[in-house]
Design an enzyme around this catalytic site. Sequence first.
Site, PDB file in Angstrom:
ATOM      1  N   ASP A 106      39.954  42.785  34.217  1.00 38.39           N
ATOM      2  CA  ASP A 106      38.710  42.538  34.941  1.00 38.39           C
ATOM      3  C   ASP A 106      37.841  41.659  34.048  1.00 38.39           C
ATOM      4  OD1 ASP A 106      36.479  42.945  36.733  1.00 38.39           O
ATOM      5  OD2 ASP A 106      37.381  44.870  37.274  1.00 38.39           O
ATOM      6  N   ASP A 208      34.765  39.477  38.318  1.00 39.90           N
ATOM      7  CA  ASP A 208      33.677  40.290  38.854  1.00 39.90           C
ATOM      8  C   ASP A 208      32.548  39.404  39.398  1.00 39.90           C
ATOM      9  OD1 ASP A 208      32.564  43.103  38.959  1.00 39.90           O
ATOM     10  OD2 ASP A 208      30.998  42.175  37.752  1.00 39.90           O
ATOM     11  N   GLU A 271      36.096  38.279  43.030  1.00 45.94           N
ATOM     12  CA  GLU A 271      35.302  39.218  43.844  1.00 45.94           C
ATOM     13  C   GLU A 271      34.143  38.429  44.430  1.00 45.94           C
ATOM     14  OE1 GLU A 271      32.629  43.281  43.834  1.00 45.94           O
ATOM     15  OE2 GLU A 271      32.607  41.966  42.119  1.00 45.94           O
ATOM     16  N   HIS A 333      36.818  50.846  43.902  1.00 48.42           N
ATOM     17  CA  HIS A 333      35.945  51.785  43.197  1.00 48.42           C
ATOM     18  C   HIS A 333      34.494  51.661  43.653  1.00 48.42           C
ATOM     19  CE1 HIS A 333      35.434  47.972  41.287  1.00 48.42           C
ATOM     20  NE2 HIS A 333      34.404  48.413  40.605  1.00 48.42           N
ATOM     21  N   ASP A 334      34.218  50.713  44.547  1.00 45.75           N
ATOM     22  CA  ASP A 334      32.841  50.506  45.011  1.00 45.75           C
ATOM     23  C   ASP A 334      32.617  50.964  46.447  1.00 45.75           C
ATOM     24  OD1 ASP A 334      32.027  49.252  42.645  1.00 45.75           O
ATOM     25  OD2 ASP A 334      32.653  47.273  43.353  1.00 45.75           O
TER      26      ASP A 334
HETATM   27  C1  GLC Z   1      31.196  44.539  40.846  1.00 43.69           C
HETATM   28  C2  GLC Z   1      31.886  45.799  40.425  1.00 43.69           C
HETATM   29  C3  GLC Z   1      30.884  46.921  40.453  1.00 43.69           C
HETATM   30  C4  GLC Z   1      29.794  46.610  39.462  1.00 43.69           C
HETATM   31  C5  GLC Z   1      29.176  45.246  39.753  1.00 43.69           C
HETATM   32  C6  GLC Z   1      28.354  44.762  38.597  1.00 43.69           C
HETATM   33  O1  GLC Z   1      30.752  44.575  42.151  1.00 43.69           O
HETATM   34  O2  GLC Z   1      32.978  46.019  41.263  1.00 43.69           O
HETATM   35  O3  GLC Z   1      31.481  48.156  40.161  1.00 43.69           O
HETATM   36  O4  GLC Z   1      28.786  47.587  39.506  1.00 43.69           O
HETATM   37  O5  GLC Z   1      30.168  44.268  39.950  1.00 43.69           O
HETATM   38  O6  GLC Z   1      29.181  44.376  37.539  1.00 43.69           O
END
Ligand code: GLC
Length: 539
Positions: A106, A208, A271, A333-334
């Site tokens: 990541d 990310d 992402e 995980h979100d």
């Molecule tokens: C992404 C991650 C999340 C995190 C955010 C800030 O969306 O998946 O878990 O809180 O980025 O890094």
Amino acid sequence: MIDARAEAGARPWWESAVIYQVYPRSFMDADGDGVGDLAGIRARLDHLVDLGVDAMWLSPIFPSPMADFGYDVADYCAVDPVFGDLAGFDALLAEAHWRGLRVLLDFVPNHTSDQHPWFIASRSSRDDSRRDWYIWRDPAPGGGPPNNWTSDMGGSAWAFDEATGQYYLHAFLREQPDLNWRNPAVREAMREVMRFWFDRGVDGFRIDVLWHCIKDEGLRDNPANPAFEAWMGEKHKVLQTHSANQPEIHELAHAMRRLADEYGDRLLVGEICLPLDQLMHYYGTAAAPGVHLPFNFQLFEAPWDAATLARIIREYEAALPPGGWPNWVLGSHDSPRLAGRIGEAQARVAAMLLLTLRGTPTLYQGDEIGIGRVEIPPDRIRDPQDLRQPGLGLGRDGARTPMAWSAGPQGGFTRAEPWLPLHADWRSRNVATQATEPGSLLSLYRRLLALRRQHPALATGTIALCEAAPDVLAYTRESEAGRLFVALNLSHAPRPMPMPAGMAAECLCSTHGAWPGDGAGQGALRSDEGVILRLEARP
Ligand code: GLC
């Protein structure tokens, strides 16, 4: 020992691959502190091999104060002691590769931890050489934050630094200051980070919040969101018109891609949470390609009905740019657990959908055993998003609870008290138990993943949606090697079985085990049933 299919084929490996997201804190705890670690992942690689996935993406493993559980990175080129060390990572990588599994890390480029040495230097003085590595501004003329941008975690996106009298920008927690990607020195430093891991042998990155990395140069106010309601959380008060998704981001994504391409066969997954038309730009162009796979999150929140899913598939396929390879994600995980949202019976249908759609699927740890909604007692809530905006249901802990490996103490996850509670039914809902039950969700996942490996039509074939009764989603997948038909009953009642005319069928898989339909494809779909049929032209 990487799968010969991909090595031999003309296609890049990741087009036919299935990615599995590991949330390291909750996968397996080998050292008995209640938090998962790299040695634990290594000890459980059998599970991924038996499941039949091709690559694992590890959520952040880097040194971190854990304000956002690793998405606040204090050193990009090391491993947090809670997870292990670099030698342990090298051992995991080597063993994963030997087992035929690729490894993605990541990459968190938008922000660091406020404990990263870069930020400590940056905030030490206005004159520090690292000051401009982050986004600092004077207070607004009348005092207060420089503009109206809101943090995704609630409140203003600006934090005031008493010592130097300026605000710094943080799109997420104040402990996660945003880097200034307009500064060439930042770009160079982050290239070195990518090189560090590529040189060690990692197969790619999940990037990310890629769309956040570049902000409007003039930091103009965002427009108010006319649809805002309090339950949405403060981040939705304004539209992110100027704080994210700026045109220059594509040049940045392309630079990351160029670097990955220097290494040959590495994968970049971005992402990006944006509407479809915007999302597609992250593939880049033929002349300036962007990330290989901009994550497609549409299944996360889609109303679970056949008409909506058919529309999503049709629109997504139509929107792909030439050469753009599709991908689908069901959980992370979100986001709330899939089985909690749509129920166990439809979670089986969803597994069949995910693994038979055209494109690279990403499945999330624990979804393969159907972990549902987990109630987190108030005194055990750990997610900063929930703690900062309580009562809005924004908590992500429910998706981050530990894996259950067996019916033994703590589900075999740890010898200690786990950092988050396990799901209530872990004694029956665990890997060891489901592995012995032919009708379990885990057995269905294994069967579907095996079929994906056996049938090029599923892995890389074309897709065509078919006419079907209401509540039924049906499509064909086709390659030179054969033609398959997928029919999914999204309702809790029997529905007519749609069949393309003039074909005979053999059932390769039903969510219900054996399929009572006859060889000519007659029969009905039972409630909550999905089937995969092999089609042949009638003699
Ligand atoms: C992404 C991650 C999340 C995190 C955010 C800030 O969306 O998946 O878990 O809180 O980025 O890094």
